[in-house]
Design a protein around this motif. Structure first.
Motif, short mmCIF file in Angstrom:
data_model
loop_
_atom_site.label_atom_id
_atom_site.label_comp_id
_atom_site.label_asym_id
_atom_site.label_seq_id
_atom_site.Cartn_x
_atom_site.Cartn_y
_atom_site.Cartn_z
N ILE A 84 12.44 -3.08 4.88
CA ILE A 84 11.76 -4.40 4.61
C ILE A 84 12.21 -4.87 3.23
N ASP A 85 11.79 -6.22 3.03
CA ASP A 85 12.13 -6.98 1.61
C ASP A 85 10.82 -7.45 0.99
N MET A 86 9.76 -7.06 1.58
CA MET A 86 8.63 -7.75 0.79
C MET A 86 7.33 -6.93 1.38
N ILE A 87 6.30 -6.69 0.72
CA ILE A 87 5.11 -5.96 1.36
C ILE A 87 3.97 -6.85 1.02
N ILE A 88 3.48 -7.41 2.23
CA ILE A 88 2.34 -8.21 2.24
C ILE A 88 1.10 -7.47 2.97
N SER A 89 0.44 -6.48 2.26
CA SER A 89 -0.36 -5.89 3.10
C SER A 89 -1.72 -5.39 2.27
N SER A 90 -2.25 -6.25 1.52
CA SER A 90 -3.56 -6.12 0.73
C SER A 90 -3.27 -4.89 -0.19
N MET A 91 -2.02 -4.87 -0.95
CA MET A 91 -1.87 -3.95 -1.65
C MET A 91 -2.08 -4.05 -3.18
N SER A 92 -2.76 -3.34 -3.81
CA SER A 92 -3.48 -3.66 -5.13
C SER A 92 -2.29 -3.24 -6.12
N ILE A 93 -2.44 -3.93 -7.09
CA ILE A 93 -1.23 -4.00 -8.29
C ILE A 93 -1.82 -2.77 -9.22
N THR A 94 -1.06 -1.63 -9.17
CA THR A 94 -1.36 -0.56 -9.95
C THR A 94 -0.01 -0.14 -11.02
N LYS A 95 -0.69 0.56 -12.03
CA LYS A 95 0.14 1.16 -13.17
C LYS A 95 1.18 1.98 -12.00
N GLU A 96 0.74 2.89 -11.35
CA GLU A 96 1.34 3.76 -10.68
C GLU A 96 2.51 3.27 -9.91
N ARG A 97 2.01 2.24 -9.09
CA ARG A 97 2.78 1.67 -8.10
C ARG A 97 3.95 0.68 -8.86
N GLU A 98 3.70 0.48 -10.09
CA GLU A 98 4.47 -0.59 -10.85
C GLU A 98 5.78 0.27 -11.13
N LYS A 99 5.58 1.60 -11.15
CA LYS A 99 6.51 2.39 -11.64
C LYS A 99 7.87 2.54 -10.61
N VAL A 100 7.33 2.20 -9.45
CA VAL A 100 8.35 2.25 -8.14
C VAL A 100 8.78 0.88 -7.81
N ILE A 101 7.93 -0.19 -7.74
CA ILE A 101 8.16 -1.25 -6.97
C ILE A 101 7.67 -2.36 -8.11
N ASN A 102 8.13 -3.85 -7.91
CA ASN A 102 7.57 -4.81 -8.59
C ASN A 102 6.56 -5.47 -7.80
N PHE A 103 5.57 -5.99 -8.63
CA PHE A 103 4.67 -6.74 -7.81
C PHE A 103 4.72 -8.21 -8.13
N SER A 104 4.28 -9.31 -7.41
CA SER A 104 4.19 -10.50 -7.63
C SER A 104 2.94 -10.84 -8.54
N ASP A 105 2.37 -11.98 -8.75
CA ASP A 105 1.07 -12.20 -9.41
C ASP A 105 0.15 -12.05 -8.29
N LYS A 106 -1.03 -11.73 -8.89
CA LYS A 106 -2.23 -11.57 -7.74
C LYS A 106 -2.34 -12.73 -6.76
N TYR A 107 -2.49 -12.56 -5.59
CA TYR A 107 -3.10 -13.64 -4.82
C TYR A 107 -4.48 -13.72 -4.21
N TYR A 108 -5.18 -12.38 -4.30
CA TYR A 108 -6.60 -12.14 -4.27
C TYR A 108 -7.08 -11.04 -4.86
N GLU A 109 -8.23 -10.94 -4.87
CA GLU A 109 -9.00 -9.81 -5.71
C GLU A 109 -10.15 -9.41 -4.75
N THR A 110 -10.33 -8.16 -4.78
CA THR A 110 -11.53 -7.72 -4.01
C THR A 110 -12.18 -6.10 -4.64
N PRO A 111 -13.39 -6.16 -4.76
CA PRO A 111 -13.82 -4.72 -5.61
C PRO A 111 -13.79 -3.64 -4.23
N ALA A 112 -14.08 -2.66 -4.65
CA ALA A 112 -14.26 -1.30 -3.79
C ALA A 112 -15.63 -1.38 -3.64
N ALA A 113 -15.84 -1.09 -2.35
CA ALA A 113 -17.24 -0.90 -1.68
C ALA A 113 -17.79 0.33 -0.86
#
Lengths: 257, 262, 251
Positions: A84-113
């Motif tokens: 695939i070329d892009m992930i759109i799957s409610s994926m949060s931008i984290t430091k760990e993930r940023e070591k492997v892939i690039n993220f766009s700017d955030k497009y929404y934000e949700t707390p954990a519940a």
């Protein structure tokens, strides 16, 4: 065997090489119902807030985006391997993930519940959850969060999708689940969630595990696509499309501060 | 020892051996293995291995027990036993194991909670867990496949043996215990080794219902560390080693059981 | 009568979820079934091709060929299909793309279907090699020698002597592999491929009606297995024409 594989791959490559020019952008979406963001309908089409936003951005940037369902637990390897070329799957931008892939700017934000079974009387703290079984989705920020704060005193049960964790909460096989609040709320409002379960509200924020909002994922080498996507987010935020789509699904703004 | 090594002493085999050693060395050097100590020390790898092996062992034993009766029912039972047995085997063999697993865990398993008498009984402790469903599905699956194999084995025992046993006045049960079953088992031994390997290879599916087996552990590592191939390669190597052990055990068993069938 | 049956599929009825047109999932499930069959047929074709080369390579090939195929069949049959599928599913596109990039082309994203077919085909090929090898070896050596002695060229020998006789031996094994191919497509659900099992799970999870969906999917798989069982039995009877029947005993 390897040789044969390579030969086959080369043949496939030659066949596809010419068609590669105006290739559509394959957007990886976790192959699971995740309302109200991404879910398949009875005819197999994908719909939801995130799909609408993606379409708006792709139209804005004149990209030919095609939804490609992939397994959530393999979505990052699928991106880096080129499925695939892009992930759109409610994926949060984290430091760990940023070591492997690039993220766009955030497009929404949700707390954990925390969602629990209806008859639960304990408090949503490590103390209250002591000895309980908590369901989480594999490879999610909520799993990291639950591991960090509840892992020592509670049993974690790891599911392939959040939907399955919700399902087992309804079946009484787990005592609680940690999930993204908006998606969790959608489950609790649904017919099957209403009878069985209730929310214990948002959990305290932790930047180390929960990251900084939700963005689209890209290969490290694909900065051009990411820049286009970022431009698209800005455009639809500016021209009101974003708010129009959000109103269809939510009664409040989910972009966050 | 030297004689055993002789087949290896051919040029191309030495070259291939060298390539293999080189590939392993390259993997050890160039790929990431730094996660192994973490997951070894927190016991996850051993837990996974234990789960995989015990699922295999228990489903094999219980499944084979059922398979004998399923085979017997089909080979010589009255129609009201033979027909259900045949139906069961076709049902198991005709649908994917993954579907069966999800049917039992997510389908049937999620209905128990609505009955208070189940929720308050001792069984609820187990019904809440995932492994009983995994064990049950794997057992039924093995019983279904081996039931078919046992049917063939029972039918393969020469008629004369059974007739002469009857002529000696043996009861039906004695015939089964002394003549029919031993010879049938003898016949399935070579097949059974392969079937056991197939059963081992079916176990990773239980990871999809949250059982922490070897495969699930490798998936956890992949999720935690974002290392794509290495955990899978190690996993493949471990499964190959287990397969090797199974093959050796059955070779030894076949040696112990005299293979001449009268 | 028909009226009563067709009303079963009305929305709100028990089977309304399975109606062909949305809001029923029937059409979607059938599409999933179609994809499953497509993969199974494709993978079977790939497996058969590999199997034919493998079997002949293992019997008539040189030492190196034999050893290579030996390693292939041993390794593939010792590792769970799920693990192999997972490795290959990521490896194939990566290899293709690194070849493309090294030749200066752009990266392509491979369509899922051919990758799934190739991956399952490679796995099936190992089993097919063994099935075909066994059935070729079961052809009496004297027949082949006699044909050679008459000066039959190799292709004619294969077509007239080996092939007709090996078919009868190979068909039960090939039938089993076909059933495995149809059932193994379900494994692709784990990597998110939209075949019958995953579509079923999605429908079940969306509507929370697990029984209806799982039973429907189970019946679909069962129909495939029964129909193809009949089909292969007929072929086997044709292949075995002229051979005596073998029967066992019983109490």
């Amino acid at each position: 065997m390897k040789l044969k594989l390579m030969a086959l791959a080369a043949v496939a490559a030659l066949g596809l090489g010419t068609a590669a020019m105006a290739a559509p952008v394959k957007v990886g979406v976790a192959a699971e119902p995740y309302p109200p963001f991404t879910s398949p309908d009875a005819s197999g089409h994908w719909s939801g807030w995130e799909i609408d936003i993606m379409n708006a951005i792709c139209t804005d940037q004149k990209l030919d985006c095609v939804v490609t369902p992939v397994a959530w637990d393999g979505i990052i390897p699928a991106l880096t391997a080129g499925q695939i070329d892009m992930i759109i799957s409610s994926m949060s931008i984290t430091k760990e993930r940023e070591k492997v892939i690039n993220f766009s700017d955030k497009y929404y934000e949700t707390p954990a519940a925390l969602a629990v079974t209806k008859d639960a009387t304990f408090k949503p703290t490590a103390e209250g959850l002591k000895g309980k079984t908590i369901g989480v989705e594999t490879g999610s920020i909520n799993k990291d969060y639950a591991e960090k704060f509840f892992g020592k005193t509670s049993t974690l049960k790891v599911y392939q999708t959040q939907d399955l964790a919700n399902q087992d909460l309804a079946a009484g096989r787990i005592d609680a689940t940690v999930g993204d609040e908006f998606a969790l709320q959608a489950f609790l409002d649904s017919a099957s969630g209403k009878d069985c379960c209730k929310s214990m509200g948002a959990l305290p924020y932790d930047s180390a595990t929960l990251g900084t909002g939700i963005g689209a994922g890209f290969r490290k080498s694909d900065t051009a696509l990411r820049d286009k996507f970022n431009k698209g987010i800005k455009d639809i935020r500016a021209n009101g499309t974003y708010d129009k789509i959000t109103k269809k699904y939510f009664s409040f703004d989910i972009y966050g501060g | 020892m030297i004689a055993a090594l002789r087949p290896m002493m051919k040029t191309h085999r030495l070259v291939m051996l060298g390539l293999a050693v080189g590939a392993v060395a390259w993997c050890a050097y160039a790929l990431r293995w730094d996660w192994i100590p973490t997951y070894w020390n927190n016991g996850l790898i051993l837990t996974g291995l234990e789960t995989t092996l015990s699922l295999l062992a228990f489903s094999w034993t219980i499944g084979l027990f059922f398979a004998i009766w399923l085979g017997l029912a089909q080979a010589s039972g009255p129609w009201y036993l033979a027909l259900p047995a045949k139906g069961f085997c076709s049902l198991i063999r005709g649908t994917p194991l993954l579907l069966q697993l999800w049917f039992f865990y997510y389908g049937i398993g999620s209905t128990f909670q609505q009955f208070p008498w189940i929720r308050h009984s001792w069984a609820w402790t187990y019904l809440r867990e995932a492994w009983p469903y995994a064990l049950m599905t794997l057992t039924l699956s093995f019983a279904g496949y081996e039931g078919e194999v046992m049917r063939g084995a029972f039918l393969g025992v020469p008629k004369g043996q059974l007739e002469s046993a009857r002529a000696f006045g043996m009861t039906r049960f004695t015939i089964l215990r002394r003549i029919w079953l031993p010879q049938a088992v003898q016949r399935v031994l070579p097949t059974l080794g392969g079937e056991t390997v197939l059963q081992l290879k079916a176990t990773p599916l239980v990871a999809t219902i949250t059982v922490v087996d070897l495969y699930n552990v490798s998936q956890t590592v992949r999720q935690d560390t974002y290392v794509i191939y290495e955990p899978l390669l190690l996993l493949a190597a471990v499964y190959m080693a287990i397969t090797g052990v199974i093959v050796l055990i059955f070779r030894w068993l076949e040696h112990r059981v005299p293979s001449k069938v009268a | 009568m028909f009226d009563a049956i067709s009303h079963l599929f009305d929305p709100g009825q028990a089977l309304g979820l399975l109606a062909y047109a949305p809001p029923g999932w029937g059409g979607n499930l059938l599409a999933g079934l179609g994809r499953s069959i497509e993969i199974a047929v494709g993978a079977y074709a790939v497996g058969l091709t590999i199997g034919i080369f493998g079997a002949f390579g293992k019997i008539y090939g040189g030492e190196v060929t034999r050893d290579i195929f030996g390693i292939y069949t041993t390794v593939v049959r010792a590792v769970p299909e799920l693990v192999e599928i997972l490795i290959l599913y990521y490896l194939v596109p990566q290899v293709v793309n690194s070849i493309l990039l090294s030749f200066g082309y752009d990266r392509v994203s491979l369509p899922q279907m051919p990758v799934g077919i190739l991956v399952l085909g490679v796995v099936l090929g190992a089993y097919m090699t063994e099935v075909l090898r066994g059935s070729i070896l079961a052809v009496p050596q004297g027949q082949i020698e006699a044909a050679r002695a008459y000066g039959m060229p190799p292709l004619l020998l294969a077509r007239r002597i080996i092939f007709p006789q090996m078919m009868a031996n190979a068909i039960p094994g090939m039938a089993n592999l076909w059933l495995n191919a149809t059932k193994d497509t379900a494994l692709l659900a784990v990597i998110g491929f939209n075949e019958l099992t995953l579509t079923t799970m999605q429908g079940a999870a969306t509507t929370k009606n697990y029984f209806v969906f799982f039973i429907a999917a189970g019946l679909m798989y069962l129909v495939i297995s029964i129909v193809s069982g009949r089909f292969f039995a007929r072929i086997e009877r044709w292949a075995r024409r002229g051979q005596p029947l073998v029967r066992g005993g019983g109490i």
